[in-house]
Design an enzyme around this catalytic site. Structure first.
Site, mmCIF file in Angstrom:
data_model
loop_
_atom_site.group_PDB
_atom_site.id
_atom_site.type_symbol
_atom_site.label_atom_id
_atom_site.label_comp_id
_atom_site.label_asym_id
_atom_site.label_seq_id
_atom_site.Cartn_x
_atom_site.Cartn_y
_atom_site.Cartn_z
ATOM 1 N N GLY A 32 0.777 -1.241 0.000
ATOM 2 C CA GLY A 32 0.000 0.000 0.000
ATOM 3 C C GLY A 32 0.804 1.284 0.000
ATOM 4 O O GLY A 32 0.311 2.328 0.416
ATOM 5 N N SER A 33 2.036 1.243 -0.520
ATOM 6 C CA SER A 33 2.828 2.489 -0.505
ATOM 7 C C SER A 33 2.205 3.547 -1.423
ATOM 8 O O SER A 33 2.266 4.745 -1.130
ATOM 9 C CB SER A 33 4.290 2.232 -0.876
ATOM 10 N N ASN A 34 1.569 3.121 -2.504
ATOM 11 C CA ASN A 34 0.898 4.110 -3.364
ATOM 12 C C ASN A 34 -0.307 4.719 -2.658
ATOM 13 O O ASN A 34 -0.563 5.921 -2.773
ATOM 14 C CB ASN A 34 0.474 3.462 -4.689
ATOM 15 N N HIS A 89 0.334 1.421 -12.968
ATOM 16 C CA HIS A 89 1.097 0.287 -13.515
ATOM 17 C C HIS A 89 2.562 0.713 -13.567
ATOM 18 O O HIS A 89 2.860 1.815 -14.040
ATOM 19 C CB HIS A 89 0.569 -0.031 -14.913
ATOM 20 N N ASP A 124 -5.064 -3.581 -18.762
ATOM 21 C CA ASP A 124 -3.934 -2.656 -18.981
ATOM 22 C C ASP A 124 -4.014 -1.886 -20.294
ATOM 23 O O ASP A 124 -3.002 -1.403 -20.803
ATOM 24 C CB ASP A 124 -2.585 -3.404 -18.914
ATOM 25 N N GLU A 143 5.991 6.741 -9.200
ATOM 26 C CA GLU A 143 4.582 6.316 -9.054
ATOM 27 C C GLU A 143 3.889 7.171 -8.000
ATOM 28 O O GLU A 143 2.791 7.678 -8.206
ATOM 29 C CB GLU A 143 4.497 4.844 -8.598
ATOM 30 N N LEU A 183 -3.951 -6.886 -7.595
ATOM 31 C CA LEU A 183 -3.446 -7.884 -8.538
ATOM 32 C C LEU A 183 -4.504 -8.887 -8.995
ATOM 33 O O LEU A 183 -4.187 -9.998 -9.397
ATOM 34 C CB LEU A 183 -2.220 -8.593 -7.936
ATOM 35 N N ILE A 189 -10.537 -6.887 -12.506
ATOM 36 C CA ILE A 189 -11.838 -6.344 -12.092
ATOM 37 C C ILE A 189 -12.901 -6.884 -13.056
ATOM 38 O O ILE A 189 -12.691 -6.890 -14.275
ATOM 39 C CB ILE A 189 -11.804 -4.791 -12.141
HETATM 40 C C1 GAR Z 1 3.200 -0.874 -7.520
HETATM 41 O O1 GAR Z 1 4.484 -0.847 -8.056
HETATM 42 C C2 GAR Z 1 2.153 -0.875 -8.607
HETATM 43 O O2 GAR Z 1 2.516 -0.093 -9.708
HETATM 44 C C3 GAR Z 1 2.115 -2.336 -8.967
HETATM 45 O O3 GAR Z 1 2.149 -2.995 -7.728
HETATM 46 C C4 GAR Z 1 2.934 -2.218 -6.823
HETATM 47 C C5 GAR Z 1 2.145 -2.045 -5.556
HETATM 48 O O4 GAR Z 1 2.918 -1.403 -4.579
HETATM 49 N N1 GAR Z 1 0.929 -2.643 -9.718
HETATM 50 C C6 GAR Z 1 0.900 -3.580 -10.662
HETATM 51 O O5 GAR Z 1 1.850 -4.276 -10.952
HETATM 52 C C7 GAR Z 1 -0.448 -3.701 -11.378
HETATM 53 N N2 GAR Z 1 -0.304 -4.388 -12.606
HETATM 54 P P1 GAR Z 1 2.236 -0.679 -3.354
HETATM 55 O O6 GAR Z 1 1.291 -1.700 -2.703
HETATM 56 O O7 GAR Z 1 3.365 -0.348 -2.444
HETATM 57 O O8 GAR Z 1 1.493 0.530 -3.847
#
Ligand code: GAR
Length: 199
Positions: free
Chosen positions: A11-13, A103, A144, A173, A84, A87
């Site tokens: 969940g860093s994003n 992405h 995607d 990101e 991941l 949907i």
């Molecule tokens: C992120 O790098 C995001 O771009 C990727 O998963 C990671 C989640 O990190 N998403 C995908 O690969 C979707 N196809 P986070 O949980 O720290 O946000």
């Protein structure tokens, strides 16, 4: 705008979105397909309602389970932050141009089923491309392939490991996801085919 954040991992994003304090962004729900995902804890720590569904509950056969939950909670926008699972088509139709995803590569390259997390960065390194970087896009019925909202490039260095590249992309990101969400909530935009114009 009432937002549901979907995530499967750390969940860093999502954290970056919370930190950005985007005007009119009301994070109302955090949903995961993994009951022990850190993103659910982050939601709880921030006083946000959380819910873990079983992976099977995201499948086409059970799609109304998640959809009904979103509608019951008055959700207007869905943000996929490291989610991941695919949907379901019904949710995508109901939330047309109201689902955004981040992405960690420059779509339309390095996308599609199986392209997630470290597999993406491995494929980027293997390809020999000299640039990578995140893409924020609307989600449509083709995985995607939805209209691109924002992208930014980072260099791919000869010495990079997948972790090095993932880290460099992740920093960007966090910045462009918040910017894209702000544009979607507070800006005016037009979508023509796959192209998006912000006015
Ligand atoms: C992120 O790098 C995001 O771009 C990727 O998963 C990671 C989640 O990190 N998403 C995908 O690969 C979707 N196809 P986070 O949980 O720290 O946000």
């Amino acid at each position: 705008m009432k937002i549901a954040v979907f995530g499967s991992g750390r969940g860093s994003n999502f954290e970056a979105l919370l930190r950005a304090k985007i005007p009119n962004a009301d994070f109302s729900l955090v949903i995961s397909n993994k009951k022990d995902a850190r993103i659910l804890e982050l939601g709880s720590e921030n006083g946000i309602k959380t819910k873990a569904f079983k992976s099977s509950e995201f499948s086409e056969e059970n799609e109304n389970i998640v959809l009904d939950f979103l509608l019951e909670n008055g959700i207007e926008l869905i943000v996929l932050a490291g989610f991941l699972r695919k949907i379901s088509a019904t949710i995508i139709q109901k939330y047309s141009n109201k689902i955004i995803n981040i992405h960690p590569a420059l779509l339309p390259s390095f996308g599609g089923i199986g392209m997630y997390g470290k597999y993406i960065h491995e494929a980027v390194l293997k390809s020999g491309t000299q640039f990578s970087g995140p893409t924020v896009h609307f989600v449509n019925e083709n995985y995607d392939e939805g209209p691109i909202i924002l992208q930014e490039t980072v260099p791919v260095l000869f010495e990079d490991s997948t972790d090095d590249l993932a880290k460099r992309v992740l920093e960007v990101e966090h910045r462009i996801f918040a910017k894209a969400l702000d544009l979607v909530i507070n800006g005016k935009f037009e979508i023509k085919g796959k192209r998006v114009k912000f006015c």
